[in-house]
Motif scaffolding. Sequence first.
Motif, short mmCIF file in Angstrom:
data_model
loop_
_atom_site.label_atom_id
_atom_site.label_comp_id
_atom_site.label_asym_id
_atom_site.label_seq_id
_atom_site.Cartn_x
_atom_site.Cartn_y
_atom_site.Cartn_z
N ILE A 1 43.33 42.38 43.56
CA ILE A 1 43.61 40.93 44.22
C ILE A 1 43.61 41.33 45.89
O ILE A 1 43.20 40.47 46.56
CB ILE A 1 44.91 40.45 43.87
CG1 ILE A 1 44.84 39.88 42.45
CG2 ILE A 1 45.32 39.42 44.79
CD1 ILE A 1 46.10 39.50 42.04
N GLN A 2 44.45 42.51 46.09
CA GLN A 2 44.37 42.79 47.62
C GLN A 2 43.09 43.18 48.09
O GLN A 2 42.85 42.87 49.40
CB GLN A 2 44.99 44.11 47.53
CG GLN A 2 45.14 44.74 49.15
CD GLN A 2 46.09 43.99 49.96
OE1 GLN A 2 46.84 42.91 49.77
NE2 GLN A 2 45.88 44.08 51.31
N HIS A 3 42.24 43.81 47.30
CA HIS A 3 40.57 44.12 47.81
C HIS A 3 39.96 42.49 47.75
O HIS A 3 38.97 42.54 48.97
CB HIS A 3 40.05 44.83 46.65
CG HIS A 3 38.70 45.29 47.05
ND1 HIS A 3 38.34 46.11 48.10
CD2 HIS A 3 37.55 44.88 46.50
CE1 HIS A 3 37.20 46.15 48.26
NE2 HIS A 3 36.56 45.61 47.14
N VAL A 4 40.02 41.64 47.21
CA VAL A 4 39.19 40.52 46.93
C VAL A 4 39.50 39.25 47.54
O VAL A 4 38.97 38.49 47.80
CB VAL A 4 38.99 40.16 45.51
CG1 VAL A 4 39.83 39.45 44.86
CG2 VAL A 4 37.48 39.31 45.28
N LYS A 5 40.86 39.10 47.99
CA LYS A 5 41.58 38.05 48.63
C LYS A 5 40.72 37.57 49.64
O LYS A 5 41.00 36.21 49.87
CB LYS A 5 43.02 38.16 48.81
CG LYS A 5 43.46 39.33 50.12
CD LYS A 5 45.06 39.58 49.88
CE LYS A 5 45.18 40.33 51.25
NZ LYS A 5 44.90 40.04 52.34
N GLN B 1 49.57 46.95 38.46
CA GLN B 1 49.11 47.58 39.69
C GLN B 1 47.62 47.62 39.85
O GLN B 1 47.22 47.07 40.86
CB GLN B 1 49.50 49.11 39.36
CG GLN B 1 50.93 49.45 39.60
CD GLN B 1 51.25 50.97 39.67
OE1 GLN B 1 50.80 51.57 38.61
NE2 GLN B 1 52.39 51.34 40.21
N ALA B 2 46.86 47.54 38.65
CA ALA B 2 45.34 47.22 38.86
C ALA B 2 44.81 46.35 39.33
O ALA B 2 44.08 45.94 40.10
CB ALA B 2 44.76 47.82 37.34
N GLN B 3 45.66 45.12 38.53
CA GLN B 3 45.42 43.77 39.13
C GLN B 3 45.83 43.45 40.46
O GLN B 3 45.00 42.85 41.27
CB GLN B 3 46.31 42.73 38.42
CG GLN B 3 45.73 42.70 36.71
CD GLN B 3 46.14 41.56 35.88
OE1 GLN B 3 47.54 41.17 36.25
NE2 GLN B 3 45.50 40.99 35.06
N LEU B 4 46.84 43.84 40.93
CA LEU B 4 47.40 43.77 42.36
C LEU B 4 46.52 44.38 43.42
O LEU B 4 46.02 43.95 44.52
CB LEU B 4 48.71 44.19 42.55
CG LEU B 4 49.79 43.33 41.64
CD1 LEU B 4 51.25 44.12 41.74
CD2 LEU B 4 49.79 42.02 42.46
N GLN B 5 45.93 45.49 42.95
CA GLN B 5 45.06 46.35 43.93
C GLN B 5 43.90 45.58 43.83
O GLN B 5 43.24 45.30 44.89
CB GLN B 5 44.90 47.66 43.28
CG GLN B 5 45.95 48.70 43.51
CD GLN B 5 45.90 50.02 42.90
OE1 GLN B 5 44.91 50.16 42.24
NE2 GLN B 5 46.53 51.00 43.08
#
Length: 399
Positions: free
Chosen positions: A18-22, A12-16
């Motif tokens: 990625i969502q922030h930096v993509k 979840q931390a990684q996906l959040q």
Amino acid sequence: MTSLTQEIIALQAQLQFIQHVKEEWKDDKCIKQIAEVVKNTKKNLSVAFGDSFQRLGEFQPNESVVEKVLKGIPECVKGKNEGDRIPLQSCLIDDQGTSLKYIPVLAKEGVKHEVGGKDKRGGLLTHFGAGMNTLQCLALLSNDEYDRLAVNTLKELKKLGLLKKDDIKEYNLTVISANNAEKATLRFRFLLEWDPSILTEPIPFNEKPFMHHVIPIHRQLESVKSLLTITIDVCPEEAGFLFQRNENGKTALEVALEKFGEKETMTMLHEILSPTKSFPILHHALVHVPQKDKLFSKWFPWAFHLRDHHGRSLHQAIMAAGGKCIEENSIVIASMSDDQVQEKDPITTLYPFAAVASGEDGDMERSFELLRRQPGVLERSPVQRYGRRTKKRKRSSTK
């Protein structure tokens, strides 16, 4: 070893992140790879839960938890196992029937996603095997505990609107449950009470009356007893359609007598209609099969003094059936007591002398015999009504 909870938190931390930096990460190839990984992960999760839904009977989750998972990962309700069964159908295979409770929630969610095909009601109407759909298998399959759990499932499906009254006839559900008489008695009763018209209409696939279909297919009289106990209880005024006739005029009773024998069949009836039941079996037998009067009188002597569902005595029931029946039971009529000669029929309100005279096949001679025994009934009889009923006959008889 890292727990699943820890792995999920980390993911979840990684996906959040990625969502922030993509948007700022300009490597298109990397973004495409990540999208593919996420897509595959979602697919793998659906597969994992789909496989698990094929094993609900093994770990027995609460129905509310099943519903929660279906809302979160709806794709898993569509998954099929190696036997090409959707989860709803795998619930039928559980030897103990403990998975049947999941069928309503699976069907409810399945409708939203057209599981099993369009208009297949979430898989309930999907082909299952041996030419039957899931509903039909639910009405048929059995083991020691299956019937009780299966009827509860049918009731829940009815409550949800996923089992409809029209389904009973369209898919022959009552007939199917009757085929498995001793192991599906609760289902048979439930379906019959919901739509008893199956007893009055020909079976769609062979045009036979219901009782004439079910009696011959059973090898054991005990199976017929299970069914007849229920039909008599559900339709007492018709004696459970024991005296229903087929196209050749043969009653279901006669079919049973020929198949199982006189002593065996009458013993079965005696067990069903014990004296404590106070069932007016002679009212039906002497009207429908008067040629069996001695047989029924021997087995049910206590029924002579009972009244039927309309409050009629045996004599009144015979007279209400008309001239032919009266003639075939002339001894019964001749044995009437003075009190019975003076008693009105509770339905027609006719005294016996008027009852035997009414109708096209009325018997004026027997009417006068009864009247001579108790002429006082004329003073209590509604003469005008009797005059209207027999006016033509009375004029012709005086010529």
